[in-house]
Design an enzyme around this catalytic site. Structure first.
Site, PDB file in Angstrom:
ATOM      1  N   GLU A  22     -34.106  23.738  12.113  1.00 22.30           N
ATOM      2  CA  GLU A  22     -35.211  23.220  12.914  1.00 22.30           C
ATOM      3  C   GLU A  22     -35.983  24.299  13.673  1.00 22.30           C
ATOM      4  O   GLU A  22     -37.191  24.164  13.874  1.00 22.30           O
ATOM      5  CB  GLU A  22     -34.672  22.185  13.930  1.00 22.30           C
ATOM      6  N   SER A  38       1.625 -32.797  26.854  1.00 19.62           N
ATOM      7  CA  SER A  38       2.980 -32.477  27.329  1.00 19.62           C
ATOM      8  C   SER A  38       3.117 -31.041  27.821  1.00 19.62           C
ATOM      9  O   SER A  38       4.111 -30.711  28.464  1.00 19.62           O
ATOM     10  CB  SER A  38       3.991 -32.728  26.206  1.00 19.62           C
TER      11      SER A  38
END
Length: 700
Positions: free
Chosen positions: A84, A355
C-alpha cells in the site's frame, strides 16, 4: 501525446496547490473540530464465557474489534506497507514522488495505481466520503498533513489497521483475522498476512472465499513486494506462496444455540448503558456461561420429540433448559427454545409447574417441625364443594410418610400437609425461594390449597424454578440468577461488576431434610433409575391435560430445570415429566458435570434423619407394596451417561399429574384406561389461535 502532456500539467498544478496550501497553513480549514474523537471508530462488543473464551461478537453495523498495536505481528504490518505505501516511514503524509510514479505508471498502461498513502487512506476512511472528486482529494491531503503533525507513524498505522474494511461487514485487522482464518491477529503467519493485505484494494474482488484464484494472485504480489523491500527473504516468500491456506469454514459451523442467552444479556446491557454502548462501544462482556455446558445442553435436545409445525412455522412442542450454579447464582447454560424464534422460554414463559411445585410444600413442612417420617393419610377428601382431587393412579394408599408422599408424588398428602402448615406459609416460602410470579391477593390469589399441586394463577419460569431448587440444595441460601460478571469498556475501565449477595431464606436443617427426601426420587420415586452417578435430588412435574412437563433436579453445584410444552396450549400426547424432560435433564447433567468434581450435600450439625415409620397395612396393601418394590428395582438400572429407561405405561400413570382434576373435562380414569389399552391416539392438532404463552387453566 498532447493528452498525456495535459494530464501531467494538471497533476503538477494540483500538487503545487497542495504544497502552497500546506505552506500557508490553510490545512486547518479542512481538519475536523475534534480530530481525536473522530478517529475513534465504532467497535463491536465481545462476549466471553466463564473460562474467558469468546462466545460471540455483537452484530454491529461495522463488525470491528480494536486490537493494540503491539499485538499486530511485524510481518503483518510490513505486508500492508509493502503493497500500500512502501515509503510510509519516509514521507510526511503525502508521497509526491509516489504520486508522480503512480501517475506515470497509469499513463504508460501499467497496473492502475492510486498513489494514496496509508495516512491519506486513514484520512479518507475516518473523515471523508468515498466520492472520487478533486475536492475530496484536496481535503484528504490536508487532513493527512494534520495527522502527520499530531501522531507518530506507528500511531497512524495502528489507526489504519484497526479501521480499514476487509469485506463481509468486517472492519479492522483483528475482525478480519477471526473471520477469514478463525484466529487472533497475533497468530497470523506470513502467508495469511499477505492474504489479508491483498483484500483492502477491492474487498469483494480479492475475497479468498468468493474469488480464491485472484485472491491468491494478489497474495503472491504482496509477498513479492515484501521480498523486494527486504521485509522477508526470497526463500520465505517462496515458502509462503506454497503454503495451503486453512480458511475459516463458516458453512460448517454449528447452528447457533446461544442466541437466547445473548439476547438475555443484551437486554440488561441496553437498559443500563444504552444500545450505542453495546453495538458501537467495543465493550468486553464477561458472562457466567460455560460453553462446554451449553454444548451439552444443545446435545441433550436430541430427546425432544417433534409433533407438528404451527402457523408461525415453529416446531412443537417447544423446550426450555436453564442450569444455575446454586452456590453463586451463575447461569451456566440456557436454551430458550428450538432456535426458530426470539421468544426466550427459559426466562419469559410463565407455565404451570404442576407437581414440580410440591417440594416447596414439603420444605415448608420441614421448616415447621414436620419430618420425613411424619405420617399422613392418603384417602378421599372433599377440600371444597365439588373439589375431590385424586392421585394419578386412581388409588388411595392409606397412611404414608411424607418421604413416600413426595417421592411418589401423591396428591392428597401434599394438600393435607399444605393445609396443616398453612397455605400462606407455603406461598411465602416459594416467594423466598425467588418465585416472583405468584399472585398475593385479589380474586386469583395463589394463597390456596390448589397451589400445593402447582395450580397457580400464572405459573413459574424455568429460570426461577432452577434457582429455587438450587437454593434447597445450597442449604437454604439463595443467590439471584445472574448472567453477567463484568463489563469493561474499550479503554479497559470496568463499568460494571457483579456483587454476589447471598441470602439465607430457609433454615439449613429444613433444606437438608427436604433434599434427603428428594434424593429418593431417583431411587424408587417418579424418576427411579435416572441418577447421574453422584449425589442428586429432583422432582418430576406434569400438569393437567399434559400441557406442561417438567423435570427439575440438582446436585450441590448445579441446578437444572427442563420444561417442555406447546406454545399454543395443546396437550403433549400424554407426556410425563418422567419422559422426555427427564431424559433431557439426565443427558445434560451427566455430560455437563463430566469435569466437575463430585460433591455431597452439606449436612448441618444436629440434623437427624428419622427412619421410615412402621406403618401397618392390610394384606392387599402389602401385596401391592411388594409389587411396587419389585417394579422400582427393575426400573433403577440406568447407567450414568445413558438416558433413563422409559417407564412402562403402567409405571407412567404412577406419576402425579400435579393439579386438581377439572370436572368439566374428560375424567382422568378414562384417560388412564386409554393409556393402559394403548388407545390414546394422536389426532392432528388444530391450527393454533393463541400466542406463545398459553392462557392458564382456570380452577375452581
Amino acid at each position: 501525446m498532447g493528452k498525456i502532456i495535459k494530464l501531467i500539467i494538471i497533476a503538477f498544478v494540483a500538487l503545487a496547490i497542495l504544497g502552497a496550501a500546506a505552506f500557508w497553513g490553510l490545512a486547518g480549514l479542512f481538519a475536523p473540530k475534534d480530530m481525536e474523537e473522530s478517529l475513534i471508530p465504532d467497535a463491536a462488543s465481545q462476549f466471553f464465557d466463564i473460562k474467558g473464551r469468546v462466545i460471540s461478537t455483537t452484530a454491529s453495523e461495522e463488525r470491528r474489534l480494536p486490537v493494540p498495536f503491539d499485538k499486530i505481528p511485524k510481518h503483518l504490518q510490513q505486508a500492508f506497507i509493502a503493497i500500500e505505501d512502501n515509503r510510509f516511514y519516509e514521507h510526511g503524509g503525502i508521497d509526491f514522488r509516489g504520486t508522480a510514479r503512480a501517475l506515470w505508471t497509469n499513463l504508460r498502461g501499467g497496473e492502475v495505481q492510486g498513489g494514496s498513502t496509508i495516512t491519506q487512506q486513514l484520512a479518507k476512511n475516518a473523515f471523508l466520503s468515498q466520492e472520487r472528486t478533486i475536492t475530496r482529494k484536496i481535503k484528504e491531503a490536508f487532513i493527512a498533513k494534520q495527522l502527520e503533525e499530531r501522531y507518530t507513524k506507528d500511531e497512524i498505522l495502528d489507526m489504519y489497521l484497526n479501521r480499514i474494511y476487509f469485506g463481509q461487514g468486517t472492519y479492522g485487522i483483528e475482525s478480519a483475522s477471526l473471520y477469514y482464518f478463525g484466529k487472533h491477529v497475533q497468530d497470523i503467519d506470513i502467508a495469511e498476512a499477505a492474504t489479508l493485505a491483498a483484500i483492502p484494494k477491492s474487498p469483494n474482488y480479492y475475497n479468498p472465499f468468493e474469488n480464491p484464484k485472484d485472491s491468491k494472485a494478489r497474495q503472491e504480489l504482496v509477498l513479492e513486494q515484501m521480498a523486494k523491500y527486504g521485509y522477508i527473504t526470497e526463500a520465505q516468500a517462496t515458502k509462503a506462496k506454497a503454503e495451503k491456506l486453512q480458511l475459516n469454514n463458516h458453512k460448517n459451523q454449528q447452528k447457533d444455540n446461544l442466541s437466547y442467552f445473548l439476547d438475555y444479556c443484551n437486554q440488561q446491557i441496553i437498559e443500563e448503558f444504552g444500545a450505542d454502548a453495546l453495538y458501537k462501544g467495543g465493550l468486553k462482556i464477561y458472562t457466567t456461561l460455560d460453553l462446554d455446558m451449553q454444548a451439552a445442553a444443545a446435545e441433550s435436545l436430541k430427546y425432544l420429540p417433534d409433533y407438528y409445525q404451527d402457523d408461525y412455522q415453529l416446531t412443537q412442542p417447544q423446550v426450555a433448559l436453564v442450569a444455575v450454579d446454586p452456590t453463586n447464582g451463575y447461569i451456566k447454560a440456557m436454551i430458550g427454545g428450538r432456535g426458530q424464534d426470539k421468544f426466550n422460554r427459559a426466562v419469559l414463559a410463565v407455565r404451570q409447574p404442576g407437581s414440580a411445585f410440591k417440594p416447596f410444600v414439603y420444605l415448608t413442612a420441614m421448616d415447621n417441625g414436620l419430618t420425613a417420617a411424619t405420617v399422613v393419610e392418603d384417602k378421599e377428601y372433599e377440600f371444597a364443594p365439588g373439589w375431590k382431587p385424586k392421585n394419578s393412579d386412581l388409588q388411595w394408599h392409606g397412611k404414608v410418610s411424607l418421604r413416600t408422599a413426595l417421592k411418589k408424588s401423591y396428591n392428597i398428602p401434599t394438600i393435607l400437609v399444605a393445609q396443616q402448615v398453612g397455605p400462606e406459609k407455603v406461598f411465602q416460602m416459594a416467594k423466598n425461594l425467588g418465585i416472583t410470579t405468584l399472585i398475593e391477593d385479589g380474586h386469583y390469589t395463589d394463597i390456596n390449597l390448589s397451589m400445593a399441586l402447582g395450580g397457580l394463577s400464572k405459573g413459574a419460569t424455568p429460570l426461577e424454578m432452577a434457582a429455587a431448587y438450587g437454593t434447597i440444595g445450597n442449604g437454604g441460601k439463595y443467590n439471584a440468577p445472574t448472567a453477567i460478571l463484568k463489563i469493561v469498556d474499550r479503554n479497559g475501565k470496568v463499568i460494571f461488576e457483579h456483587k454476589q449477595a447471598t441470602k439465607t431464606v430457609v433454615d439449613a436443617k429444613a433444606a437438608y431434610q427436604t433434599v434427603d427426601i428428594m434424593r429418593d426420587v431417583f431411587v424408587d420415586g417418579t424418576a427411579g433409575g435416572a441418577g447421574v452417578g453422584r449425589p442428586a435430588a429432583g422432582k418430576t412435574g406434569t400438569t393437567d391435560d399434559y400441557k406442561d412437563a417438567w423435570f427439575v433436579g440438582f446436585t450441590p453445584n448445579l441446578s437444572t430445570a427442563v420444561w417442555i410444552g406447546d406454545d399454543n396450549g395443546r396437550p403433549l400426547n400424554y407426556m410425563y415429566g418422567s419422559g422426555a424432560p427427564l431424559s433431557i435433564w439426565h443427558n445434560f447433567m451427566v455430560n455437563a458435570l463430566t469435569n466437575v468434581p463430585v460433591a455431597n450435600f452439606v449436612r448441618p450439625a444436629g440434623v437427624v434423619i428419622p427412619p421410615e415409620p412402621d406403618i401397618k397395612n392390610d394384606d392387599k396393601d402389602k401385596d401391592k407394596d411388594k409389587k411396587d418394590k419389585e417394579d422400582d428395582k427393575k426400573s433403577s438400572t440406568s447407567v450414568p451417561g445413558e438416558p433413563p429407561k422409559p417407564p412402562s405405561k403402567k409405571d407412567r400413570i404412577r406419576e402425579n399429574v400435579g393439579e386438581a382434576e377439572d370436572p368439566q373435562k374428560p375424567s382422568m380414569k378414562k384417560r388412564v384406561q386409554e393409556i393402559l389399552e394403548g388407545n390414546e391416539g394422536n389426532t392432528t392438532p388444530k391450527k393454533p389461535v393463541v400466542s406463545n404463552v398459553p392462557t392458564p387453566v382456570k380452577r375452581d
